[in-house]
Design an enzyme around this catalytic site. Structure first.
Site, PDB file in Angstrom:
ATOM      1  NE  ARG A 122      53.842  53.385  22.435  1.00 49.75           N
ATOM      2  CZ  ARG A 122      53.956  54.203  23.111  1.00 49.75           C
ATOM      3  NH1 ARG A 122      53.789  55.421  22.890  1.00 49.75           N
ATOM      4  NH2 ARG A 122      54.394  53.943  24.372  1.00 49.75           N
ATOM      5  CE  LYS A 181      47.168  43.515  40.783  1.00 48.21           C
ATOM      6  NZ  LYS A 181      47.582  44.660  41.650  1.00 48.21           N
ATOM      7  CG  ASP A 208      42.396  39.113  41.530  1.00 48.38           C
ATOM      8  OD1 ASP A 208      43.563  38.607  41.597  1.00 48.38           O
ATOM      9  OD2 ASP A 208      41.843  39.502  42.453  1.00 48.38           O
ATOM     10  CG  HIS A 209      47.822  36.967  39.301  1.00 47.31           C
ATOM     11  ND1 HIS A 209      47.810  38.348  39.623  1.00 47.31           N
ATOM     12  CD2 HIS A 209      48.485  36.369  40.240  1.00 47.31           C
ATOM     13  CE1 HIS A 209      48.588  38.366  40.718  1.00 47.31           C
ATOM     14  NE2 HIS A 209      49.056  37.539  41.223  1.00 47.31           N
ATOM     15  CE  LYS A 221      49.045  33.540  42.994  1.00 48.13           C
ATOM     16  NZ  LYS A 221      50.223  33.005  42.721  1.00 48.13           N
ATOM     17  CD  GLU A 247      54.425  41.340  47.124  1.00 53.20           C
ATOM     18  OE1 GLU A 247      54.973  41.120  46.021  1.00 53.20           O
ATOM     19  OE2 GLU A 247      53.663  42.139  47.417  1.00 53.20           O
ATOM     20  CG  ASP A 276      49.670  46.487  43.771  1.00 51.44           C
ATOM     21  OD1 ASP A 276      49.329  46.481  42.823  1.00 51.44           O
ATOM     22  OD2 ASP A 276      50.589  46.065  44.455  1.00 51.44           O
ATOM     23  CG  HIS A 290      45.549  40.191  44.360  1.00 44.45           C
ATOM     24  ND1 HIS A 290      45.169  39.865  43.139  1.00 44.45           N
ATOM     25  CD2 HIS A 290      46.725  40.724  44.008  1.00 44.45           C
ATOM     26  CE1 HIS A 290      46.049  40.473  42.341  1.00 44.45           C
ATOM     27  NE2 HIS A 290      46.889  40.790  43.027  1.00 44.45           N
ATOM     28  CE  LYS A 346      54.831  45.602  46.383  1.00 47.70           C
ATOM     29  NZ  LYS A 346      55.005  44.644  45.942  1.00 47.70           N
TER      30      LYS A 346
END
Length: 505
Positions: free
Chosen positions: A50, A156, A185-186, A190, A224, A243, A248, A348
């Site tokens: 936008r 996702k 799904d990245h 890998k 993480e 998440d 994953h 996390k």
């Protein structure tokens, strides 16, 4: 000439072209593919959003992004001058039919100039609420096109729960064939994740051991150091289970547990993954307390810096019940894996960022050596490190040098950095190339997504219906809540972590 002659002229249309995903991942990936000769001679990248920008303003923005995020470093002037003319921008309101008409006109202009039909890849790098709107708009502009030339890539999260995932699949099926839908799904892009299949199915020594007779348990950890950062708005409605585990970690579990496919075609590989999800033991409400653990991080110190707790993050609900840590014990009820526990965890603000699969083998049936020869005796373990180290290591017992018989654990290691001079491609490079080639092997199928949601829904329902009274229950720079250690300790195991130097711990 492109390295793969099967790559047809392609138009990329990136919804969310001014967003963070395009800046950090998509445009750098396309640029790196261009540098390495994987893009066709005739291609165009159209970013849309936008924000009002000219083509030149958009190119300037992307150049700054490439200089910051490309694995090849700052763009050389001669390379950028060849790449930039392929980049365009179109301001668009995705809720209006006029936007899709403009895309159609641009695609037609490219095809007229190129003198060949083009493949068109629509990449939805936008918030999930726009998926149905954009999918419907795209379909209305391509009612008679060859379905193999029009592809839609969806990021996702694919659904918020089982019901919404089914609804989105149903809507997509009304407009597209399954061969056109690329649910990304990245993690599956890998390099080390792809090597799981090569390691398992290209080596005859592994398959006889890859079952309940030899393997005691499996651990999959994706941890993480970072907190939620600027993602609080999204994360507070998601949590670690949605998440990370629903997509994953369950995808990694499928790669470890799947039976050998008959061939390497996309549907055959994905059939075997769906078989795993369907075989996984479903949870009854009364099972959740014993099989799943949740946590939320408190304030603390991380690498010498004070960090806030989750509830103190900008935009977070001060009484949030959202989990930032989740650990679950799964079972795959089939002949290969019956009785073998699969432990997964993610969180996390933990002590270290790492993605590791640890496969622990059963102990030898009879130890012939005196106890004093093996004070550090340890069962054989296979460790697949996805990040930050990219390696596969097998831990075995060996004799120490010397005149006496003393045993210790040694590593047999394959690591990318030490074996290959070439830098591994980023995950999005692999996945975008596969989308161009029409190869869906590394993308999730509709039934696969629904089976994964069906598996975790009892846990989600139990947690939503019973707010935690202990949050926050782990501090920053820890390995998570104490109950997570108890989850695995009840079975006589402990969570495995690979030290920073890559040697056994």
């Amino acid at each position: 000439m492109p390295k793969n002659p099967n790559i047809k002229p392609t138009v990329f249309i990136i919804f969310g072209g001014t967003g963070d995903l395009n800046a950090r991942k998509l445009s750098p990936a396309l640029y790196n593919l261009f540098l390495d000769g994987w893009l066709p001679d005739q291609f165009a990248i159209i970013g849309t959003g936008r924000t009002r920008l000219t083509d030149e303003e958009f190119r300037t923005k992307l150049l700054a992004d490439l200089n910051q995020f490309s694995r090849n470093g700052k763009a050389r002037k001669e390379d950028w001058e060849k790449f930039a003319p392929h980049i365009f921008y179109q301001v668009a309101d995705v809720k209006t039919p006029a936007a899709y008409e403009q895309f159609s006109q641009r695609i037609a202009a490219f095809e007229e100039d190129w003198k060949v039909p083009a493949n068109v890849i629509y990449y939805l790098a936008v918030a999930p609420e726009f998926f149905p709107i954009i999918a419907t708009g795209i379909a209305q502009r391509h009612p008679e096109d060859d379905p193999t030339r029009v592809r839609i890539v969806i990021e996702k999260p694919f659904g918020h729960d089982l019901e919404s995932a089914r609804a989105l699949n149903k809507l997509l099926a009304q407009h597209f064939q399954e061969c056109q839908i690329y649910r990304i799904d990245h993690y599956l892009g890998k390099e080390t994740v792809q090597n799981i299949m090569a390691f398992r199915f290209a080596n005859a020594i592994m398959e006889p051991l890859w079952n309940r007779n030899s393997i005691e348990h499996v651990q999959i950890s994706v941890t993480e150091q970072l907190g939620v950062g600027e993602r609080t708005g999204y994360y507070d409605n998601s949590g670690a289970l949605r998440d990370m585990i629903q997509n994953h970690l369950l995808q990694l579990l499928c790669l470890v547990a799947m039976d050998p496919p008959v061939n390497f075609t996309a549907d055959e590989v994905r059939n075997r993954k769906v078989d795993v999800l369907r075989a996984m033991r479903r949870f009854k409400p009364e099972d959740v307390r014993e099989a799943a653990v949740r946590g939320q991080y408190a304030a603390g110190w991380l690498e010498g810096k004070k960090v806030p707790g989750y509830r103190e993050e900008k935009g977070a609900n001060p009484a949030s019940n959202t989990e930032t840590f989740a650990a679950v014990k799964f079972f795959v009820d089939n002949w290969r894996w019956q009785g073998v526990p699969f432990y997964v965890r993610t969180g996390k603000r933990l002590h270290r960022s790492a993605s590791i699969i640890s496969i622990q083998f059963k102990d030898v049936p009879h130890i012939i050596f005196p106890a004093e020869t093996g004070e550090s005796w340890q069962q054989n373990r296979l460790i697949i490190s996805i990040q930050p180290e990219m390696s596969i290591r097998l831990q075995v017992q060996a004799k120490r040098p010397g005149l006496d018989m003393m045993l210790n654990t040694v590593d047999m290691v394959f690591d990318y950095q030490g074996t290959y001079a070439a830098e591994a491609p980023e995950a999005y490079e692999t996945l975008l190339l596969d989308a161009m080639l029409g190869d869906q092997t590394l993308f999730m199928r509709g039934d696969q997504v629904e089976e994964a949601w069906d598996l975790i829904m009892p846990i989600l329902n139990a947690w939503q219906g019973r707010p935690s009274l202990s949050f926050p229950n782990y501090s920053a720079d820890s390995w998570g809540p104490e109950l997570a250690e108890a989850l695995i300790a009840r079975d006589g195991f402990h969570w495995f972590t690979l030290p920073l130097d890559g040697k056994k711990k």
